[in-house]
Design an enzyme around this catalytic site. Sequence first.
Site: not given
Ligand code: AMP
Ligand code: MG
Length: 490
Positions: A96, A129, A179, A255
């Site tokens: 996203r 996204g 960001r 990540d």
């Molecule tokens: P995070 O927990 O923010 O580190 O995200 C973990 C993964 O989930 C990353 O690859 C993000 O891009 C993906 N992600 C989180 N929220 C969304 C969303 N609403 N739509 C698509 N991908 C997401």
């Molecule tokens: Mg992340």
Amino acid sequence: MNSQHDSQTDTGWCLEHSYQQLPAIFHSTCHPEPVSHPQWVLLNQSLALALGLDAEALLQTPEVLSGNALPPGSTPVAMAYAGHQFGHFNLLGDGRAHLLGEQRTPAGTLVDIHLKGSGVTPYSRRGDGRAALAPMLREYIISEAMHALGIPTTRSLAVIASGDPVIRERLLPGAILTRVASSHIRIGTFQYAAHVGGTDAAKAMADYTIQRHYPELKEQAEPYLALLAAVMQRQADLLASWMQVGFIHGVMNTDNMTLSGETIDYGPCAFMNHYDAQTVFSSIDHGGRYAYGNQPQIAWWNLARLAEVLAPLTDRQGEASGFERTAQLLHTFPERYQNAWLQKMRGKLGLCHEETGDRALAEDFLSLLQEGQADFTHSFRTLSALLPSMSQTAVPAAWQAWITRWHQRLQREAGDEAAVRQRMNQHNPAVIPRNHLVEHALASAADHGDLQPLQSLMAVLATPYADCERPQAYIDPPAPNPGYRTFCGT
Ligand code: AMP
Ligand code: MG
């Protein structure tokens, strides 16, 4: 490289695209998805200035940082990466988010300009996204507070409301965060390199990282071992800084750990109130994997995942295997962390020179805080009221013996009490983004469209160490709230 000055609008854009020179597996070209009705919520004026961007010009065009239009010279990509999430390996990527390009700042540095919540990409999996307004404001508040605390972090340039609802447990207003990061290279980027592209891709990513963040290592005889050592040191320092302000990241997946040593990804993060090493706030951290006191250990575990990728690059004829050599280097992490922690803790206690008893002195104070359920930030900030000359201040009975020890230790410090007090103030923030204050600011902004509490909070958080008057409400710990949980920003 192919930077392009923004002559049409004079906003100051000067975007380069070094990341796109990497092998194609590392990125996918894709554009942000337009939103219905972009409207400014927050612009970080001082950051805009540091980036060479004209705030007035930015404010005239909410289209640009909402993804509806691109800044001049932008060729957006989504970045690929993998990651161990709560210990489980997954292929991820910007699901996203879009990298618009790398801004060459007036100071000559290169920083990623990255939209978050900007629509689906090839890595979205089942996600939409999008991002909701409150979590993006939360990232803005906390990243900027971390910066003001002197802790390396990604920054927040802008939040723009999309005008579209996002579907979560209920419908929420959507938003896009801009960001700014010295890069988005994560440990998970290296894991992805090795998993998808093998040793050649890992080498390409390592060379790129050295070029971008550690150019002084290029000439080293063992640049990849040196890279691992340098990243370990930055992470040791970073983790020590987190621990010194009671910061709990909440989702230290591989990540979410950068090679630059910046804090990244403010999802369920929170600051501890009363001192307890077991503190967990994140609703998704059931086992307490990312509890406050576990964070250094987890950083080390994550660095081991980086070491696994770098190991094959460090094989040398006639020497121990790359795995043995990187493993040996990894063992230096606890000491690096402990040294960084103790150095900062000395500052918190007003100490300058080193003595062997200092670690015990610091740890014993933490034990007192834990036993008394005392507020971490407030206890350290007000400790200077118990300096030797302040004999009129009442000392809690349980602290008496420790205070005497501390006074004896301070007698062996150079400098007068004023200098000690100043040192303590520089290491002990008076204010942190306490959870109840952040929640109140977010609810006012996202539910009632009132940004005033958020702006007042941010103004106070901008000078956390200053010796100045502040409204008591920003200083006081909250009433006990044992059920408090933070939720991931998805
Ligand atoms: P995070 O927990 O923010 O580190 O995200 C973990 C993964 O989930 C990353 O690859 C993000 O891009 C993906 N992600 C989180 N929220 C969304 C969303 N609403 N739509 C698509 N991908 C997401
Ligand atoms: Mg992340």
